[in-house]
Design a protein around this motif. Structure first.
Motif: not given
Length: 375
Positions: A305, A308, A339, A343, A346-347
């Protein structure tokens, strides 16, 4: 039982009923009970299974029931509650007012059925604030509030002798043309003057459903009234909180011409994978460490995290706020707690890694004095 002839010459069993309730979550069960109380006795509940739906299978650290404030000097009104619903930007104002106006009645109905919502020494139903709520409207009986609601409603359905047919999945809704308020006969020639996607809803009437049994056989049900209580779009929750057995049937209604309303208000967010559980509330407010690994769940662990956020305090504050801002909200995607959802997506989805919450130690660089005032 009658039979219904199909175009290919075959026939399927046909059952007639005055009111057909599709779905056996809390909403469908309650609809059947309320109708029965008001003298409608020819009711049939059609469901994948009384133990199979979302209401009875999902939970979180304290699963919340949302109602009008009913304690002490918590100022509230149906109008104010409706404005809270409406302010989200996706709910029809009339629906918001109806839901708010009937809120106390619906809540107290559950109380009378035996759902033990917490009270103070005077019998007042205490509440707490949750996301987007300016009042203390939330209450809970623990991690399985909706399950407890379903169990008590199932008891009432059985006590009243309301028929339930299980192991059925609705495959299609049957409609017939009918005259609309302008005197049209509902034929295809009128489609162009209607709003796109809305003509069937206005010019056609639902008269029954075709269902598939778990033995892969077709059945038909004709009904004067159909209550379609199947929940939100199940596919949206494929990696979230819906149980795997729940197929979601709202698409069947949309294919039949129903006009959708308030779908953007469907809530989804971070959830565990081994069991379907909202990762909200306390899980986030202890500020766990977010760790991702390779697909094997072991190799190359890293806290992902941090990259970002401008500061570690900002990151930890957003993790904390996810506790009561659990639903993904695009308005919080930039500079807000959603957010975190992006994240994680995306991971896991884009990079093919696994994400774990580590409650054994603080995130790297954690400090209480670095948190935001709200956190």
């Amino acid at each position: 039982m009658d039979s219904l002839s199909l175009p290919d010459g075959k026939s399927v069993p046909l059952r007639h009923v005055q009111t057909l309730v599709v779905g056996s979550g809390a909403a469908g069960l309650n609809a059947a009970v309320q109708l029965h109380r008001r003298g409608v006795t020819d009711i049939l509940i059609l469901t994948e299974g009384l133990q199979a739906g979302t209401s009875i299978n999902t939970g979180s650290d304290k699963q919340t029931y949302y109602k009008l404030s009913l304690c002490d000097n918590d100022n509230d009104s149906p109008r104010e509650m409706a404005e809270t619903f409406f302010s989200g930007g996706s709910m029809h104002g009339d629906l918001a007012l109806v839901e708010a106006s009937c809120s106390a009645r619906g809540f107290l109905n559950l109380v009378e059925l035996g759902v033990r919502f917490p009270t103070d020494a005077y019998g007042q139903f205490v509440g707490y604030k949750t996301d987007h709520d300016p009042r203390k409207r939330a209450t809970s009986v623990g991690p399985y509030t909706s399950k407890e609601m379903c169990l008590r409603l199932i008891d009432e359905v059985k006590r009243r002798g309301i028929e339930v047919v299980e192991q059925r999945t609705v495959a299609a809704i049957a409609t017939i043309p009918q005259n609309d308020e302008r005197g049209n006969d509902g034929g295809a020639e009128n489609n162009a003057e209607d709003n796109e996607g809305d003509f069937q809803c206005r010019n056609h009437r639902a008269v029954g459903v075709v269902a598939l049994t778990h033995a892969a056989e077709l059945e038909a049900y004709a009904a004067e009234n159909i209550i379609y209580a199947v929940g939100g779009p199940g596919g949206l929750y494929k990696t979230s909180v819906y149980p795997a057995i729940h197929t979601g049937a709202i698409g069947v209604a949309l294919l039949a011409g129903a006009a959708a309303q308030s779908l953007p208000e469907c809530q989804y967010g971070l959830a565990s994978t081994k069991f379907r559980w909202n990762v909200s509330g306390t899980y986030m407010q202890v500020i766990p460490k977010f760790v991702s690994t390779d697909a094997d769940g072991v190799s190359n662990p890293r806290e992902f995290l941090r990259e970002a956020f401008d500061a570690v305090g900002d990151m930890n504050s957003m993790v904390f706020l996810k506790g009561y801002q659990w639903p993904f909200d695009p308005r919080k995607a930039i500079g807000g707690s959603s957010l975190v959802d992006i994240l994680v997506y995306q991971e896991t989805v884009l990079r093919g890694r696994r994400v774990f919450l580590d409650f054994r130690e603080n995130p790297e660089g954690f400090a209480f004095d670095a948190l935001s005032d709200e956190a």
